[in-house]
Scaffold this motif. Sequence first.
Motif, mmCIF file in Angstrom:
data_model
loop_
_atom_site.group_PDB
_atom_site.id
_atom_site.type_symbol
_atom_site.label_atom_id
_atom_site.label_comp_id
_atom_site.label_asym_id
_atom_site.label_seq_id
_atom_site.Cartn_x
_atom_site.Cartn_y
_atom_site.Cartn_z
ATOM 1 N N THR A 1 32.046 35.338 -28.301
ATOM 2 C CA THR A 1 31.434 34.635 -27.335
ATOM 3 C C THR A 1 32.632 33.444 -27.276
ATOM 4 O O THR A 1 33.538 33.215 -28.216
ATOM 5 C CB THR A 1 30.248 33.941 -27.779
ATOM 6 N N GLN A 2 32.818 32.791 -26.134
ATOM 7 C CA GLN A 2 33.828 31.823 -25.769
ATOM 8 C C GLN A 2 33.102 30.508 -26.428
ATOM 9 O O GLN A 2 31.995 30.369 -26.878
ATOM 10 C CB GLN A 2 33.962 31.679 -24.195
ATOM 11 N N GLY A 3 34.159 29.469 -26.451
ATOM 12 C CA GLY A 3 33.723 27.973 -26.774
ATOM 13 C C GLY A 3 33.132 27.487 -25.743
ATOM 14 O O GLY A 3 32.705 27.813 -24.743
ATOM 15 N N THR A 4 32.917 26.135 -25.890
ATOM 16 C CA THR A 4 32.324 25.269 -24.851
ATOM 17 C C THR A 4 33.042 23.961 -24.674
ATOM 18 O O THR A 4 34.273 23.889 -25.649
ATOM 19 C CB THR A 4 30.891 24.519 -25.243
ATOM 20 N N ALA A 5 33.118 23.236 -23.735
ATOM 21 C CA ALA A 5 34.049 22.039 -23.544
ATOM 22 C C ALA A 5 33.392 20.785 -22.727
ATOM 23 O O ALA A 5 32.381 21.539 -21.821
ATOM 24 C CB ALA A 5 35.354 22.426 -22.838
ATOM 25 N N LEU B 1 36.296 28.556 -18.853
ATOM 26 C CA LEU B 1 34.842 28.938 -19.543
ATOM 27 C C LEU B 1 33.780 29.242 -18.271
ATOM 28 O O LEU B 1 34.064 28.764 -17.270
ATOM 29 C CB LEU B 1 34.640 27.770 -20.369
ATOM 30 N N ARG B 2 32.612 29.791 -18.681
ATOM 31 C CA ARG B 2 31.598 29.880 -17.784
ATOM 32 C C ARG B 2 30.095 29.289 -17.862
ATOM 33 O O ARG B 2 29.455 29.776 -18.885
ATOM 34 C CB ARG B 2 31.387 31.453 -17.514
ATOM 35 N N PRO B 3 30.313 27.973 -17.399
ATOM 36 C CA PRO B 3 29.066 27.303 -17.983
ATOM 37 C C PRO B 3 27.750 27.796 -17.088
ATOM 38 O O PRO B 3 27.745 28.573 -15.966
ATOM 39 C CB PRO B 3 29.047 25.781 -17.436
ATOM 40 N N THR B 4 26.385 27.477 -17.397
ATOM 41 C CA THR B 4 25.423 28.087 -16.665
ATOM 42 C C THR B 4 24.889 27.056 -15.870
ATOM 43 O O THR B 4 23.938 27.273 -14.929
ATOM 44 C CB THR B 4 24.394 28.504 -17.803
ATOM 45 N N LYS B 5 25.095 25.711 -16.048
ATOM 46 C CA LYS B 5 24.315 24.760 -15.092
ATOM 47 C C LYS B 5 25.278 23.403 -15.174
ATOM 48 O O LYS B 5 25.871 23.250 -16.352
ATOM 49 C CB LYS B 5 23.173 24.303 -15.927
ATOM 50 N N LEU B 6 25.086 22.629 -14.567
ATOM 51 C CA LEU B 6 25.670 21.212 -14.500
ATOM 52 C C LEU B 6 24.610 20.294 -14.534
ATOM 53 O O LEU B 6 23.750 20.304 -13.470
ATOM 54 C CB LEU B 6 26.322 20.881 -13.093
ATOM 55 N N HIS B 7 24.738 19.430 -15.255
ATOM 56 C CA HIS B 7 23.795 18.344 -15.740
ATOM 57 C C HIS B 7 24.244 17.009 -15.384
ATOM 58 O O HIS B 7 25.366 16.870 -15.559
ATOM 59 C CB HIS B 7 23.069 18.528 -17.138
ATOM 60 N N GLY B 8 23.199 16.234 -15.160
ATOM 61 C CA GLY B 8 23.633 14.861 -14.860
ATOM 62 C C GLY B 8 22.452 13.868 -14.249
ATOM 63 O O GLY B 8 21.248 14.130 -14.326
ATOM 64 N N TYR B 9 22.930 12.742 -13.674
ATOM 65 C CA TYR B 9 21.948 11.548 -13.228
ATOM 66 C C TYR B 9 22.557 11.273 -11.949
ATOM 67 O O TYR B 9 23.686 10.814 -11.755
ATOM 68 C CB TYR B 9 21.740 10.622 -13.866
#
Length: 528
Positions: free
Chosen positions: A292-296, A396-404
């Motif tokens: 698996t890849q890392g996160t950032a 990298l391949r995130p699955t979602k963008l989170h925020g406000y």
Amino acid sequence: MNRKLKNIIYGLAVIGGIVTVPAGCIHNDLPYPRIPQNITAITAVGESKSAYIDSIAFEVNLYLDETVDIENVRFSEYRITPGASSTPNLLEGTYDFTTPVYVTLSRFQDYDWELIAHQDITRYFQVAGEVGESVIDPVGHRVIVNVPEGTDLSNLTLQKIKLGPEGITTMTPALAPGTLDLSYPLRVAVQCHGRTVYWTIYAQFTETIVSTTQVDAWSKVVWAYGNGPADVKNGFEYRKLSSEQWIKVPDQYVTQTQGAFSCYIPHLEPLTDYVVRTVSGENIGNEVQVKTQGTADIPNGDFEEWCQIGKIIYPYAEGGTQFWDTGNTGSSTLGQNLTVSSTDTPTGKGLSAECSTKFVGIAGIGKLGAGSIFTGRFVKVDGTNGILDFGRPWNLRPTKLHGYYKYRTAPIDYVSSDFAAIKGEPDTCIIYVALTDWTAPFEVRTNPKNRVLFDPNASYIIGYGKMQYSGTMDSWQEFEIPIEYRDTSKEPTYMQITAATSKYGDYFTGGNGAVLWVDQFSFGWDLE
């Protein structure tokens, strides 16, 4: 007439452009201006989605519905730069798009445009008990069916077939669900649009009952693909490389289409080795090892870092690394920064980004500007327009963008000619994220003469997600944008995030007074 008076008269003549010289001495050495002539709008009859116009590469990509005759394409709309001529005029006649069509736009110079048509025809062929999906070869006009050793090829059961466009294709012999003899290759005449193409259908034995064909490891999710018998319940198992214990992938994570099946495996650990295999009844497929890849984190995703250099406000620390930018370089030429820091935040602490849509001008002369913040760089001003570089390197391949976010809309009171119908409607903000395969930052141009904008339907998109809102909010709201990937195996090269007060701000259309606040952007890496 004295010399002084003669000089005054000569000067006035030069200013007025009235200079007389002997006819034999006239030379026209002034070069013609180089003004690119563009296709500004184009619509093919029966298109499946809007064409993508690239005015930098002088290229148009058309997307045709499967029922369109690609050898006889007609156009219902074709607009070019005013004053230019087109050879040919696409509104006249029909065109064969089995190969690219070339159009020359002329005004002072010639500009050659390439038009490319894309047409996806859904085809399938399914036989009971086959292993994996039938191989459909539209170039060689072949269908290859894999079945287990010992299968009676003369007594197969055809379950479904489609070899041409829906509703307008006929076959000779007329194949339909039921008994099918493939003990010898079967030749089928497929007719559509008055033309006949001959397909050959083969059946062959395979010793492999179940196989793991592909495994794609992301940061906390693994995607796996396999082939097995179509009439058997197929699935997957996985384990850490350091463990001997196999774990069954829950059925709700598995999708099966004929004998091809796939799954996603969530809740995994980053930077960890795993082994995945397929399972079909009592049969076990080959094992595939992946890591698996890392996160950032998203640099300055909390929008705490800002600076002002001269009149321009930037979303990064002075002397620091720039990851985000805004349109302030353009709007500041008329005395406005449309994107600034704000102490209005979801937690009541720190800073957020505040983007405003305003009419930017002096003495009533100017245009509407829509505040935005984006990953990339504002390159330079092009008249009253902008040239931007979109994207930052990212693999990298995130699955979602989170925020406000928080939004205050306003009636759309400034519109371009393309959006006159929405004048008076509430303005709409937009936040989107994209993972792309760009080899360099993507150049965006807002000048209508050579406009190039980001296109979420373009072939460079690997993953994309967006959200829009057109009301007025009393308080901050949390958001989560799922990212839909078109290919789980492709690793992105660039990432693009954009938040804009006005959805159509690139077209100078929006509501004067609309405001968007955004804060605490971060990526999610898991599913569910």
